[in-house]
Design a protein around this motif. Structure first.
Motif, PDB file in Angstrom:
ATOM      1  N   VAL A 129      29.196 -74.708 -61.233  1.00 23.18           N
ATOM      2  CA  VAL A 129      28.556 -75.641 -60.152  1.00 23.18           C
ATOM      3  C   VAL A 129      28.729 -74.847 -59.083  1.00 23.18           C
ATOM      4  O   VAL A 129      27.501 -74.901 -58.191  1.00 23.18           O
ATOM      5  CB  VAL A 129      29.235 -77.026 -60.279  1.00 23.18           C
ATOM      6  CG1 VAL A 129      28.740 -77.844 -59.178  1.00 23.18           C
ATOM      7  CG2 VAL A 129      29.169 -77.518 -61.737  1.00 23.18           C
ATOM      8  N   SER A 130      29.743 -74.146 -58.682  1.00 24.00           N
ATOM      9  CA  SER A 130      29.886 -73.722 -57.284  1.00 24.00           C
ATOM     10  C   SER A 130      28.970 -72.538 -57.127  1.00 24.00           C
ATOM     11  O   SER A 130      28.318 -72.111 -56.160  1.00 24.00           O
ATOM     12  CB  SER A 130      31.279 -72.817 -57.147  1.00 24.00           C
ATOM     13  OG  SER A 130      31.454 -72.300 -55.998  1.00 24.00           O
ATOM     14  N   ARG A 131      28.792 -71.905 -58.253  1.00 24.28           N
ATOM     15  CA  ARG A 131      27.605 -70.659 -58.196  1.00 24.28           C
ATOM     16  C   ARG A 131      26.269 -71.244 -57.673  1.00 24.28           C
ATOM     17  O   ARG A 131      25.528 -70.648 -57.044  1.00 24.28           O
ATOM     18  CB  ARG A 131      27.649 -69.757 -59.527  1.00 24.28           C
ATOM     19  CG  ARG A 131      28.857 -68.962 -59.569  1.00 24.28           C
ATOM     20  CD  ARG A 131      28.662 -68.327 -61.063  1.00 24.28           C
ATOM     21  NE  ARG A 131      27.877 -66.946 -60.531  1.00 24.28           N
ATOM     22  CZ  ARG A 131      28.374 -65.981 -59.813  1.00 24.28           C
ATOM     23  NH1 ARG A 131      29.719 -65.687 -59.722  1.00 24.28           N
ATOM     24  NH2 ARG A 131      27.636 -64.990 -59.795  1.00 24.28           N
ATOM     25  N   VAL A 132      25.819 -72.385 -58.401  1.00 21.52           N
ATOM     26  CA  VAL A 132      24.757 -72.872 -58.032  1.00 21.52           C
ATOM     27  C   VAL A 132      24.409 -73.473 -56.774  1.00 21.52           C
ATOM     28  O   VAL A 132      23.400 -73.088 -56.194  1.00 21.52           O
ATOM     29  CB  VAL A 132      24.252 -74.086 -59.138  1.00 21.52           C
ATOM     30  CG1 VAL A 132      23.209 -74.914 -58.763  1.00 21.52           C
ATOM     31  CG2 VAL A 132      24.253 -73.466 -60.552  1.00 21.52           C
ATOM     32  N   ILE A 133      25.533 -74.093 -56.396  1.00 23.11           N
ATOM     33  CA  ILE A 133      25.621 -74.632 -55.070  1.00 23.11           C
ATOM     34  C   ILE A 133      25.407 -73.516 -53.921  1.00 23.11           C
ATOM     35  O   ILE A 133      24.699 -73.736 -52.865  1.00 23.11           O
ATOM     36  CB  ILE A 133      26.695 -75.441 -54.688  1.00 23.11           C
ATOM     37  CG1 ILE A 133      27.063 -76.632 -55.525  1.00 23.11           C
ATOM     38  CG2 ILE A 133      26.886 -75.753 -53.471  1.00 23.11           C
ATOM     39  CD1 ILE A 133      28.297 -77.366 -55.563  1.00 23.11           C
ATOM     40  N   ASN A 134      26.179 -72.400 -54.237  1.00 22.90           N
ATOM     41  CA  ASN A 134      26.043 -71.284 -53.160  1.00 22.90           C
ATOM     42  C   ASN A 134      25.020 -70.432 -53.689  1.00 22.90           C
ATOM     43  O   ASN A 134      25.058 -69.168 -52.809  1.00 22.90           O
ATOM     44  CB  ASN A 134      27.600 -70.777 -53.151  1.00 22.90           C
ATOM     45  CG  ASN A 134      28.437 -71.321 -52.657  1.00 22.90           C
ATOM     46  OD1 ASN A 134      28.425 -71.817 -51.650  1.00 22.90           O
ATOM     47  ND2 ASN A 134      29.797 -71.662 -53.618  1.00 22.90           N
ATOM     48  N   ARG A 135      23.968 -70.415 -54.451  1.00 22.68           N
ATOM     49  CA  ARG A 135      22.741 -70.062 -54.728  1.00 22.68           C
ATOM     50  C   ARG A 135      23.313 -68.380 -55.117  1.00 22.68           C
ATOM     51  O   ARG A 135      22.666 -67.471 -54.764  1.00 22.68           O
ATOM     52  CB  ARG A 135      22.044 -69.791 -53.632  1.00 22.68           C
ATOM     53  CG  ARG A 135      21.607 -71.389 -53.387  1.00 22.68           C
ATOM     54  CD  ARG A 135      20.476 -71.038 -52.024  1.00 22.68           C
ATOM     55  NE  ARG A 135      19.754 -72.570 -51.764  1.00 22.68           N
ATOM     56  CZ  ARG A 135      19.070 -73.140 -52.434  1.00 22.68           C
ATOM     57  NH1 ARG A 135      18.275 -72.589 -53.281  1.00 22.68           N
ATOM     58  NH2 ARG A 135      18.446 -74.482 -52.178  1.00 22.68           N
ATOM     59  N   LYS A 136      24.163 -68.244 -56.109  1.00 22.03           N
ATOM     60  CA  LYS A 136      24.666 -66.991 -56.361  1.00 22.03           C
ATOM     61  C   LYS A 136      23.906 -66.650 -57.710  1.00 22.03           C
ATOM     62  O   LYS A 136      23.761 -67.583 -58.674  1.00 22.03           O
ATOM     63  CB  LYS A 136      26.045 -66.986 -56.689  1.00 22.03           C
ATOM     64  CG  LYS A 136      26.841 -67.123 -55.134  1.00 22.03           C
ATOM     65  CD  LYS A 136      28.627 -66.708 -55.316  1.00 22.03           C
ATOM     66  CE  LYS A 136      29.052 -66.907 -54.145  1.00 22.03           C
ATOM     67  NZ  LYS A 136      30.575 -66.639 -54.410  1.00 22.03           N
ATOM     68  N   PRO A 137      23.671 -65.513 -58.157  1.00 17.45           N
ATOM     69  CA  PRO A 137      23.256 -65.204 -59.399  1.00 17.45           C
ATOM     70  C   PRO A 137      24.045 -65.352 -60.648  1.00 17.45           C
ATOM     71  O   PRO A 137      25.105 -65.679 -60.508  1.00 17.45           O
ATOM     72  CB  PRO A 137      22.785 -63.807 -59.259  1.00 17.45           C
ATOM     73  CG  PRO A 137      23.821 -63.086 -58.181  1.00 17.45           C
ATOM     74  CD  PRO A 137      24.107 -64.255 -57.325  1.00 17.45           C
TER      75      PRO A 137
END
Length: 343
Positions: A19-27
């Motif tokens: 979820v954190s990766r999606v929120i922070n727009r990480k690949p």
């Protein structure tokens, strides 16, 4: 009860880290999983905690735009508002919102040393990921050096790029002035006055150059009067010029406020627009459509420029290579204040 990132993770059937990766727009997140997480965020109404996001990485998720303090407050105090600021906020806030960032707006003194100190304090306290420099701050070498020393990406509005690492977003002011002259000269006007803004602003100097070159190319004599983007100063200049027997038959004003001043003075002196006098303004704020008559204008892409600057600075904050010159198109919107030159 507040919704947490763990609630989103549970609803989407993924880990908190995903979820954190999606929120922070990480690949590194599969499209189907990303879509499921985004749907869970929307359904639950989850709003990421900015402080927590900042703890999780180097980014602040803040983009700061600065504007000329004196002129902005002067317009607000006089009750005239400031459409430039409106357009800045419109373009910048929506661009930031799209990517989970926030836009800050600060008024900074034009005096160079004061500007540097004020921005230094903001950098220390808020640590924005990027800075948008509008005029005249985009010409402050001390300020730009401060940002370079601090490693903060910055975008210069209405400035050509200087140097390989420079980032600028602007439209072609000289070409826009040329288009205004060509429009009026094509209608038979020969005495075309440029009601200029402020020579401290590079865009104003560029517009003067474009205007003068276009006039000379037509074999016409450039006539320039500076009114510093002020309604009152433009009214004084317009009264002087329109009271003459050999008055100009056309005026190009560098902002709508000065163009409105010319319209008011023309009405007071019985000078008919566009029969006796044609007027073109820069900006194309909403008010030009409601003036009497509606103003022919150069529509400068203020909101689009600020939005594009925010996108580029967010890219830089996310580790992407950005830089160079980004030139956005302008439009000449022909309305009812321009017509054939009087015979």
């Amino acid at each position: 009860m507040s919704i947490t990132i763990e609630d989103v993770a549970k609803a989407a059937g993924v880990s908190r880290q995903t979820v954190s990766r999606v929120i922070n727009r990480k690949p590194g997140v599969k499209p189907a999983v990303r879509e499921r997480i985004e749907e869970a965020i929307a359904v639950l109404g989850y709003v990421p905690n900015l402080a927590a996001r900042r703890m999780g990485g180097a980014r602040s998720f803040l983009i700061m735009a600065i504007n000329d303090r004196e002129r902005t407050i002067e317009n607000w105090s006089a009750g005239r508002g400031n459409d430039w600021v409106d357009q800045m906020l419109y373009g910048g806030m929506l661009a930031c919102e799209e990517r989970g960032y926030h836009m800050l707006f600060e008024l900074v003194d034009t005096e160079e040393d004061k500007a540097v100190e004020q921005v230094r304090r903001v950098l220390t306290s808020l640590q924005p990921d990027g800075i948008i420099l509008t005029q005249p701050h985009s010409e402050n070498e001390q300020l730009m050096q401060l940002l370079k020393d601090r490693g903060r990406p910055f975008a210069r509005i209405d400035q050509p790029a200087d140097g390989e690492d420079a980032l600028s977003v602007h439209f072609d002011d000289a070409k826009a002035s040329h288009a205004a002259v060509e429009h009026l000269a094509g209608l038979g006007h020969q005495r075309i006055l440029l009601l200029a803004g402020d020579s401290h602003y590079r865009a104003s100097r560029t517009r003067r150059d474009g205007y003068s070159a276009a006039m000379k190319a037509r074999g016409l004599m450039p006539e320039i009067e500076e009114a510093r983007y002020s309604f009152d100063q433009a009214s004084t200049v317009a009264t002087q010029w329109l009271s003459k027997s050999d008055r100009p038959t056309a005026v190009i004003a560098e902002n709508d406020e000065m163009a409105f001043a010319v319209l008011h003075v023309a009405d007071e002196l019985g000078v008919k627009v566009p029969d006796d006098l044609s007027i073109i303004s820069f900006e194309d704020t909403p008010g030009v459509r409601f003036s009497v008559p509606p103003l022919t204008s150069i529509r400068q892409p203020t909101a689009a420029m600020i939005g594009r600057a925010c996108e580029l600075l967010m890219d830089a904050a996310e580790g992407k290579e950005v830089g160079g010159e980004h030139i956005l198109p302008f439009e000449l919107k022909e309305r009812e204040t321009t017509g054939p030159a009087p015979q």
